[in-house]
Enzyme design. Structure first.
Site, PDB file in Angstrom:
ATOM      1  N   SER A 102       0.863  -1.185   0.000  1.00  0.00           N
ATOM      2  CA  SER A 102       0.000   0.000   0.000  1.00  0.00           C
ATOM      3  C   SER A 102       0.896   1.230   0.000  1.00  0.00           C
ATOM      4  O   SER A 102       2.097   1.126   0.295  1.00  0.00           O
ATOM      5  CB  SER A 102      -0.836  -0.037   1.291  1.00  0.00           C
ATOM      6  N   TYR A 124      -1.882  -1.342  10.707  1.00  0.00           N
ATOM      7  CA  TYR A 124      -1.844  -1.476   9.239  1.00  0.00           C
ATOM      8  C   TYR A 124      -0.523  -0.945   8.684  1.00  0.00           C
ATOM      9  O   TYR A 124       0.141  -1.590   7.870  1.00  0.00           O
ATOM     10  CB  TYR A 124      -3.036  -0.717   8.661  1.00  0.00           C
TER      11      TYR A 124
HETATM   12  P1  NAD Z   1     -11.281  -6.458   1.023  1.00  0.00           P
HETATM   13  O1  NAD Z   1     -11.759  -6.263   2.409  1.00  0.00           O
HETATM   14  O2  NAD Z   1     -12.199  -6.166  -0.105  1.00  0.00           O
HETATM   15  O3  NAD Z   1     -10.724  -7.934   0.848  1.00  0.00           O
HETATM   16  C1  NAD Z   1      -9.851  -8.503   1.788  1.00  0.00           C
HETATM   17  C2  NAD Z   1     -10.052 -10.003   1.791  1.00  0.00           C
HETATM   18  O4  NAD Z   1      -9.143 -10.568   2.743  1.00  0.00           O
HETATM   19  C3  NAD Z   1     -11.470 -10.401   2.205  1.00  0.00           C
HETATM   20  O5  NAD Z   1     -12.032 -11.293   1.254  1.00  0.00           O
HETATM   21  C4  NAD Z   1     -11.262 -11.080   3.555  1.00  0.00           C
HETATM   22  O6  NAD Z   1     -12.184 -12.128   3.809  1.00  0.00           O
HETATM   23  C5  NAD Z   1      -9.831 -11.592   3.426  1.00  0.00           C
HETATM   24  N1  NAD Z   1      -9.271 -11.838   4.738  1.00  0.00           N
HETATM   25  C6  NAD Z   1      -9.147 -10.948   5.762  1.00  0.00           C
HETATM   26  N2  NAD Z   1      -8.654 -11.583   6.845  1.00  0.00           N
HETATM   27  C7  NAD Z   1      -8.459 -12.881   6.496  1.00  0.00           C
HETATM   28  C8  NAD Z   1      -7.994 -14.036   7.179  1.00  0.00           C
HETATM   29  N3  NAD Z   1      -7.673 -13.996   8.494  1.00  0.00           N
HETATM   30  N4  NAD Z   1      -7.911 -15.197   6.506  1.00  0.00           N
HETATM   31  C9  NAD Z   1      -8.281 -15.263   5.220  1.00  0.00           C
HETATM   32  N5  NAD Z   1      -8.755 -14.220   4.516  1.00  0.00           N
HETATM   33  C10 NAD Z   1      -8.844 -13.038   5.153  1.00  0.00           C
HETATM   34  O7  NAD Z   1      -9.942  -5.593   0.916  1.00  0.00           O
HETATM   35  P2  NAD Z   1      -9.125  -4.991  -0.329  1.00  0.00           P
HETATM   36  O8  NAD Z   1      -9.327  -3.546  -0.314  1.00  0.00           O
HETATM   37  O9  NAD Z   1      -9.359  -5.776  -1.568  1.00  0.00           O
HETATM   38  O10 NAD Z   1      -7.642  -5.233   0.222  1.00  0.00           O
HETATM   39  C11 NAD Z   1      -6.796  -6.237  -0.272  1.00  0.00           C
HETATM   40  C12 NAD Z   1      -5.358  -5.869   0.047  1.00  0.00           C
HETATM   41  O11 NAD Z   1      -5.048  -4.643  -0.590  1.00  0.00           O
HETATM   42  C13 NAD Z   1      -5.076  -5.669   1.531  1.00  0.00           C
HETATM   43  O12 NAD Z   1      -3.817  -6.207   1.868  1.00  0.00           O
HETATM   44  C14 NAD Z   1      -5.052  -4.172   1.667  1.00  0.00           C
HETATM   45  O13 NAD Z   1      -4.253  -3.758   2.734  1.00  0.00           O
HETATM   46  C15 NAD Z   1      -4.470  -3.767   0.336  1.00  0.00           C
HETATM   47  N6  NAD Z   1      -4.755  -2.391  -0.042  1.00  0.00           N
HETATM   48  C16 NAD Z   1      -6.031  -1.945  -0.147  1.00  0.00           C
HETATM   49  C17 NAD Z   1      -6.273  -0.633  -0.488  1.00  0.00           C
HETATM   50  C18 NAD Z   1      -7.650  -0.084  -0.615  1.00  0.00           C
HETATM   51  O14 NAD Z   1      -7.759   1.137  -0.723  1.00  0.00           O
HETATM   52  N7  NAD Z   1      -8.686  -0.886  -0.646  1.00  0.00           N
HETATM   53  C19 NAD Z   1      -5.200   0.233  -0.711  1.00  0.00           C
HETATM   54  C20 NAD Z   1      -3.903  -0.245  -0.599  1.00  0.00           C
HETATM   55  C21 NAD Z   1      -3.706  -1.569  -0.261  1.00  0.00           C
END
Ligand code: NAD
Length: 266
Positions: free
Chosen positions: A148, A161
């Protein structure tokens, strides 16, 4: 770019992962879901890991027409031994699963801090550990860690985070140095705010932490430091992941591919 629902999108780069296997964590939702579909469209046989059983099963159905295929694998990544075991035999590993809690440090529950570090740093370590013997054995592997902007910059109220993502950056670089002689690359992709449920869920918390109405959070908090004033789409992040898995990126390792609309240019 707007989501089209088509994978790969019409302007996607050419990528052939036929005969390859891939494991994507957090594949039920958001970025992970887009990555799983993108890699399956490139021909990979994708193991979709998530604790959300319904989510990975619906993903597998959605992927039915794609060249590769998606096999749902229901797993809570806090089970670290199971995580390491699940990664055995994969050619491509996408460490993506994550969670967020927005709270000042003095109010941040220590058990949540521990869970965030476990899922977002320790599980990636164990998954890499499980994947490397096969990758080293065949002299080829691709590790992509979904970090991120918060792997490179801090924001208030996100101690766990930010700590986990900064740790993931270090883990990714170390894996790059160790993997290089074995044909294994390891990189991070670093999005700004992506249009996913994780972001939608934090709008109310951000409003409370910053003392502003929820409708002002997007422009005044989330997009404040982004020069490009929009959210990134999950499909755009998946395309960066695809690039790092392709032959054109074989010299790209130990780095962070930033998709932040200019945030870190400040
Ligand atoms: P999201 O919440 O849509 O999806 C995250 C997924 O991870 C979910 O399906 C959830 O069930 C799964 N998960 C969480 N804990 C878990 C566990 N203990 N075991 C198995 N699965 C688990 O989130 P997203 O926005 O798609 O984020 C995905 C990645 O991208 C993350 O690492 C997040 O930090 C990173 N990210 C997101 C953003 C954003 O703005 N959305 C920005 C930068 C980075």
């Amino acid at each position: 770019m707007t989501p089209t629902g088509a994978f790969p999108p019409p302007h996607a780069l050419a990528l052939d992962l036929g005969g390859r296997t891939a494991l994507v964590t957090g594949a039920a939702s958001g970025i992970g879901r887009a990555c799983a579909l993108r890699l399956a469209a490139a021909g990979a046989k994708v193991r979709a890991v998530d604790r959300d059983a319904e989510g990975v099963e619906s993903l597998a159905e959605e992927a039915a027409g794609l060249t590769g295929g998606i096999e749902p694998h229901v797993l809570d990544l806090t089970d670290l031994d199971a995580a390491e075991h699940a990664a055995a035999g994969t050619d491509v590993l996408v460490n993506n699963a994550g969670l967020q809690l927005v709270r000042p440090i003095e109010e941040f529950p220590p058990d949540v801090f521990h869970t965030v570090l476990t899922v977002m740093l320790e599980a990636p370590f164990r998954l890499i550990r499980g994947a490397l013997p096969h990758m080293y054995g065949q002299g080829w592997g691709r590790i992509v860690n979904v970090s991120s902007v918060h792997g490179l910059r801090a924001s208030p109220y996100k101690s766990a985070y930010v700590a986990a993502k900064h740790g993931l950056e270090g883990l990714s670089k170390t894996a790059a140095l160790e993997g290089a002689p074995h044909g294994v690359t390891s990189n991070c992709v670093n999005p700004g705010y992506v249009r996913t449920p994780l972001v939608e869920r934090q709008l109310a918390d951000q409003a409370q932490a910053h003392g502003i109405p929820v409708e002002r959070v997007l422009t005044e908090v989330l997009l404040q430091d982004s020069a490009v004033k929009r959210l990134v789409e999950p499909e755009e992040v998946a395309e960066a992941v695809a690039y790092l898995c392709g032959p054109q990126a074989s010299f790209v390792t130990g780095t962070s591919l930033v998709l932040d609309g200019g945030w870190t240019a400040h």
